[in-house]
Scaffold this motif. Structure first.
Motif, PDB file in Angstrom:
ATOM      1  N   PHE A   1       1.716   8.684   3.083  1.00 27.57           N
ATOM      2  CA  PHE A   1       2.757   7.774   2.611  1.00 27.57           C
ATOM      3  C   PHE A   1       3.309   6.869   3.714  1.00 27.57           C
ATOM      4  N   HIS A   2       3.289   7.322   4.964  1.00 25.57           N
ATOM      5  CA  HIS A   2       3.811   6.463   6.033  1.00 25.57           C
ATOM      6  C   HIS A   2       2.991   5.180   6.172  1.00 25.57           C
ATOM      7  N   ARG A   3       1.745   5.175   5.638  1.00 19.48           N
ATOM      8  CA  ARG A   3       0.920   3.967   5.674  1.00 19.48           C
ATOM      9  C   ARG A   3       1.022   3.175   4.373  1.00 19.48           C
ATOM     10  N   LEU A   4       1.663   3.757   3.357  1.00 17.67           N
ATOM     11  CA  LEU A   4       1.606   3.182   2.006  1.00 17.67           C
ATOM     12  C   LEU A   4       2.985   2.887   1.439  1.00 17.67           C
ATOM     13  N   ARG A   5       3.899   2.448   2.302  1.00 16.03           N
ATOM     14  CA  ARG A   5       5.266   2.260   1.822  1.00 16.03           C
ATOM     15  C   ARG A   5       5.382   1.073   0.872  1.00 16.03           C
ATOM     16  N   ASP A   6       4.569   0.077   1.074  1.00 15.49           N
ATOM     17  CA  ASP A   6       4.616  -1.074   0.182  1.00 15.49           C
ATOM     18  C   ASP A   6       4.184  -0.641  -1.237  1.00 15.49           C
ATOM     19  N   ARG A   7       4.949  -1.057  -2.241  1.00 16.62           N
ATOM     20  CA  ARG A   7       4.734  -0.564  -3.601  1.00 16.62           C
ATOM     21  C   ARG A   7       3.344  -0.941  -4.128  1.00 16.62           C
ATOM     22  N   ASP A   8       2.976  -2.205  -3.961  1.00 17.02           N
ATOM     23  CA  ASP A   8       1.669  -2.648  -4.471  1.00 17.02           C
ATOM     24  C   ASP A   8       0.528  -1.944  -3.767  1.00 17.02           C
TER      25      ASP A   8
ATOM     26  N   GLU B   1      11.845   6.632  -0.988  1.00 11.65           N
ATOM     27  CA  GLU B   1      10.800   5.735  -1.497  1.00 11.65           C
ATOM     28  C   GLU B   1       9.708   6.529  -2.206  1.00 11.65           C
ATOM     29  N   PHE B   2       9.355   7.664  -1.647  1.00 11.94           N
ATOM     30  CA  PHE B   2       8.316   8.462  -2.297  1.00 11.94           C
ATOM     31  C   PHE B   2       8.807   8.981  -3.650  1.00 11.94           C
ATOM     32  N   GLU B   3      10.085   9.330  -3.726  1.00 13.08           N
ATOM     33  CA  GLU B   3      10.647   9.774  -5.011  1.00 13.08           C
ATOM     34  C   GLU B   3      10.508   8.673  -6.067  1.00 13.08           C
ATOM     35  N   GLN B   4      10.714   7.425  -5.639  1.00 17.56           N
ATOM     36  CA  GLN B   4      10.553   6.302  -6.585  1.00 17.56           C
ATOM     37  C   GLN B   4       9.112   6.207  -7.079  1.00 17.56           C
ATOM     38  N   ARG B   5       8.182   6.364  -6.145  1.00 20.25           N
ATOM     39  CA  ARG B   5       6.756   6.311  -6.535  1.00 20.25           C
ATOM     40  C   ARG B   5       6.424   7.477  -7.467  1.00 20.25           C
ATOM     41  N   LEU B   6       7.051   8.607  -7.178  1.00 22.59           N
ATOM     42  CA  LEU B   6       6.817   9.806  -7.985  1.00 22.59           C
ATOM     43  C   LEU B   6       7.302   9.589  -9.420  1.00 22.59           C
ATOM     44  N   ALA B   7       8.309   8.737  -9.557  1.00 20.47           N
ATOM     45  CA  ALA B   7       8.847   8.488 -10.893  1.00 20.47           C
ATOM     46  C   ALA B   7       7.967   7.532 -11.700  1.00 20.47           C
ATOM     47  N   ASP B   8       7.320   6.556 -11.028  1.00 26.65           N
ATOM     48  CA  ASP B   8       6.629   5.546 -11.846  1.00 26.65           C
ATOM     49  C   ASP B   8       5.108   5.478 -11.669  1.00 26.65           C
ATOM     50  N   CYS B   9       4.550   6.258 -10.788  1.00 32.33           N
ATOM     51  CA  CYS B   9       3.104   6.113 -10.550  1.00 32.33           C
ATOM     52  C   CYS B   9       2.194   7.195 -11.146  1.00 32.33           C
ATOM     53  N   PRO B  10       2.656   8.428 -11.357  1.00 31.25           N
ATOM     54  CA  PRO B  10       1.721   9.442 -11.855  1.00 31.25           C
ATOM     55  C   PRO B  10       1.048   9.069 -13.169  1.00 31.25           C
ATOM     56  N   VAL B  11       1.766   8.358 -14.050  1.00 31.27           N
ATOM     57  CA  VAL B  11       1.174   7.990 -15.347  1.00 31.27           C
ATOM     58  C   VAL B  11      -0.038   7.096 -15.125  1.00 31.27           C
ATOM     59  N   LEU B  12       0.091   6.179 -14.175  1.00 31.39           N
ATOM     60  CA  LEU B  12      -1.027   5.284 -13.869  1.00 31.39           C
ATOM     61  C   LEU B  12      -2.235   6.084 -13.375  1.00 31.39           C
ATOM     62  N   ALA B  13      -1.985   6.989 -12.435  1.00 36.60           N
ATOM     63  CA  ALA B  13      -3.088   7.810 -11.902  1.00 36.60           C
ATOM     64  C   ALA B  13      -3.703   8.659 -13.009  1.00 36.60           C
ATOM     65  N   TYR B  14      -2.841   9.201 -13.861  1.00 35.64           N
ATOM     66  CA  TYR B  14      -3.315  10.059 -14.944  1.00 35.64           C
ATOM     67  C   TYR B  14      -4.207   9.274 -15.906  1.00 35.64           C
ATOM     68  N   ARG B  15      -3.788   8.072 -16.260  1.00 40.06           N
ATOM     69  CA  ARG B  15      -4.555   7.281 -17.235  1.00 40.06           C
ATOM     70  C   ARG B  15      -5.888   6.798 -16.656  1.00 40.06           C
ATOM     71  N   VAL B  16      -5.876   6.462 -15.389  1.00 38.70           N
ATOM     72  CA  VAL B  16      -7.145   6.074 -14.747  1.00 38.70           C
ATOM     73  C   VAL B  16      -8.115   7.251 -14.790  1.00 38.70           C
ATOM     74  N   ALA B  17      -7.606   8.422 -14.427  1.00 38.29           N
ATOM     75  CA  ALA B  17      -8.459   9.622 -14.425  1.00 38.29           C
ATOM     76  C   ALA B  17      -8.918   9.956 -15.844  1.00 38.29           C
ATOM     77  N   LEU B  18      -8.012   9.799 -16.804  1.00 36.92           N
ATOM     78  CA  LEU B  18      -8.362  10.097 -18.199  1.00 36.92           C
ATOM     79  C   LEU B  18      -9.455   9.155 -18.704  1.00 36.92           C
ATOM     80  N   GLY B  19      -9.376   7.903 -18.282  1.00 37.66           N
ATOM     81  CA  GLY B  19     -10.385   6.928 -18.694  1.00 37.66           C
ATOM     82  C   GLY B  19     -11.774   7.293 -18.216  1.00 37.66           C
ATOM     83  N   VAL B  20     -11.841   8.018 -17.099  1.00 38.72           N
ATOM     84  CA  VAL B  20     -13.139   8.435 -16.578  1.00 38.72           C
ATOM     85  C   VAL B  20     -13.536   9.806 -17.126  1.00 38.72           C
TER      86      VAL B  20
END
Lengths: 235, 187
Positions: free
Chosen positions: B63-70, B22-41
């Protein structure tokens, strides 16, 4: 410059914040009114420029090495762990709760059925509800709640009293708690949990609380009221 | 209870295989979101990447507390946002970063024109002047692929509130930048 009547609505129209009916009215008006049309076009130009400007601030991708670097940092981290205690705490709490309920039920039962009740003639003994003999016709919860053997509660109680044979009470628990208790049973059999220690803790939880005597301090003389003109302050 | 916990020292359950997947899946689709939020600031690609890395690393630890994707994405956005704001506390560093960002032309589609860079600088300043709750929805809504519903999930507020905040943010930005658009048109 938009005409005075529509001035306030032109920006809202450009930002798409008007209700459909009002939007249609205003769009129709801009078809007839040059000033409003020009104001609307300008507001739309500002909107688009702002949108593009903000979008340009959050456009871009992290470098291709991002994932590699992140994996390396994660590999250097100790693996996230869940403590054994946090895994078993809910189960232990459930077991303690079940033990507490069992003890309370047992105590209530003993108080309600005194030796006098045992000596009462059968005619005045409480009438127990009858259960269908066909176990398959019961719901799962009813099967759990039903006393073993299908006998009446009163007769089972009097049997207990007469024979003095200890018997575990029937306790209705929600399905989740039952599953947890079963899981704990497995843990006992696998020797993952120290049963004796857990029972000792449950017994400790059942010990009556010590209540200290209430100490009432002597009444003090009331201080004089503060000046009413003083500012009470704000939240 | 404490005695029981104390009697089980060193017993731990390691991150299991399904959790890793599950973490590998998040690693595939979430860094861009974090990067863009940080870039915006931050408006600095290198620093935005650092912040995104740090946010993802913290997400891994929890991650054991954050398994839900949303829930994971909402947590990540908040982490990236906070980390980026922490970085930007120093005013001097912020000015230098923005200088580099706008001069390097890494800002996007309209960066080929000098006046566009100037306009971007004004947009950034107007955005920074917005209240934080308006700014975050404005930035998230500007990230490609995020509609008001997605933004509501990320920020943890009702969609109607997102819409009203977006309207207020756009209105305030439009009021501040209107003269600039007029000037650019006149040139």
């Amino acid at each position: 410059m938009a005409c005075e009547k529509q001035k306030g609505s032109i920006t809202a129209l450009a930002l798409g914040e008007l209700h459909a009916k009002r939007e249609l009215e205003l769009l129709a008006h801009t078809g007839d009114c040059d000033a409003c049309r020009e104001a609307y076009e300008h507001a739309a130009r500002v909107r688009d420029s702002v949108e593009r400007g903000v979008e340009s601030l959050v456009t871009g991708e992290p470098s291709p090495h991002f994932a590699t670097r992140l994996r390396a940092r994660i590999a250097a981290e100790p693996a996230p762990t869940r403590s054994y205690w946090s895994t078993w705490a809910p189960v232990a709490a459930t077991l303690a709760l079940v033990a507490l309920m069992a003890a309370l039920t047992l105590r209530t039962h003993r108080h309600s059925i005194t030796p006098d009740v045992a000596t009462l003639p059968p005619a005045v003994a409480p009438i127990a509800p009858s259960y269908p003999t066909n176990a398959n016709s019961l719901t799962p919860m009813a099967r759990i709640a039903r006393p073993r053997g299908g006998g009446a509660i009163a007769s089972a109680s009097s049997q207990r009293l007469s024979s003095h044979a200890p018997e575990l009470p029937e306790v209705i628990v929600p399905p989740g708690q039952l599953a947890a208790a079963l899981e704990l049973t497995d843990a006992f059999s696998d020797k993952r949990v120290d049963g004796q220690q857990l029972v000792a803790l449950a017994n400790k939880a059942l010990e009556p609380l010590k209540i200290n005597d209430l100490e009432v301090p002597p009444l003090e003389q009331l201080a004089p009221l503060a000046d009413s003109s003083e500012d009470p302050g704000s939240f | 209870v404490d005695a029981l916990a104390a009697s089980l020292p060193g017993h731990t359950v390691t991150l299991d295989a399904s959790l890793e997947r599950e973490f590998e899946q998040r690693l595939a689709d979430c860094p861009v979101l974090a990067y863009r939020v940080a870039l915006g600031v931050l408006r600095n690609t290198a620093e935005a990447e650092d912040v995104a890395q740090e946010a993802m690393l913290r997400a891994f630890r929890n991650f054991h507390r954050l398994r839900d994707r949303d829930r994971f994405r909402a947590w990540l956005v908040r982490a990236a946002w906070r980390l980026a704001l922490d970085r930007i506390r120093s005013v001097g560093r912020r000015e230098r970063r923005e200088q580099a960002f706008f001069e390097s032309g890494s800002g996007g589609a309209i960066d080929h024109e000098a006046d566009s860079r100037e306009f971007q600088r004004h947009v950034a300043a107007a955005l920074d002047a917005l209240p934080e709750k308006l700014r975050i929805v404005m930035l998230l809504a500007a990230i490609e692929g995020y509609n008001t519903r997605e933004v509501a999930k990320l920020v943890g507020i009702p969609e109607g509130t997102v819409k009203s905040r977006l309207f207020l943010a756009r209105k305030q930005l439009a009021e501040k930048l209107e003269w600039l658009v007029k000037n650019r048109k006149a040139r």
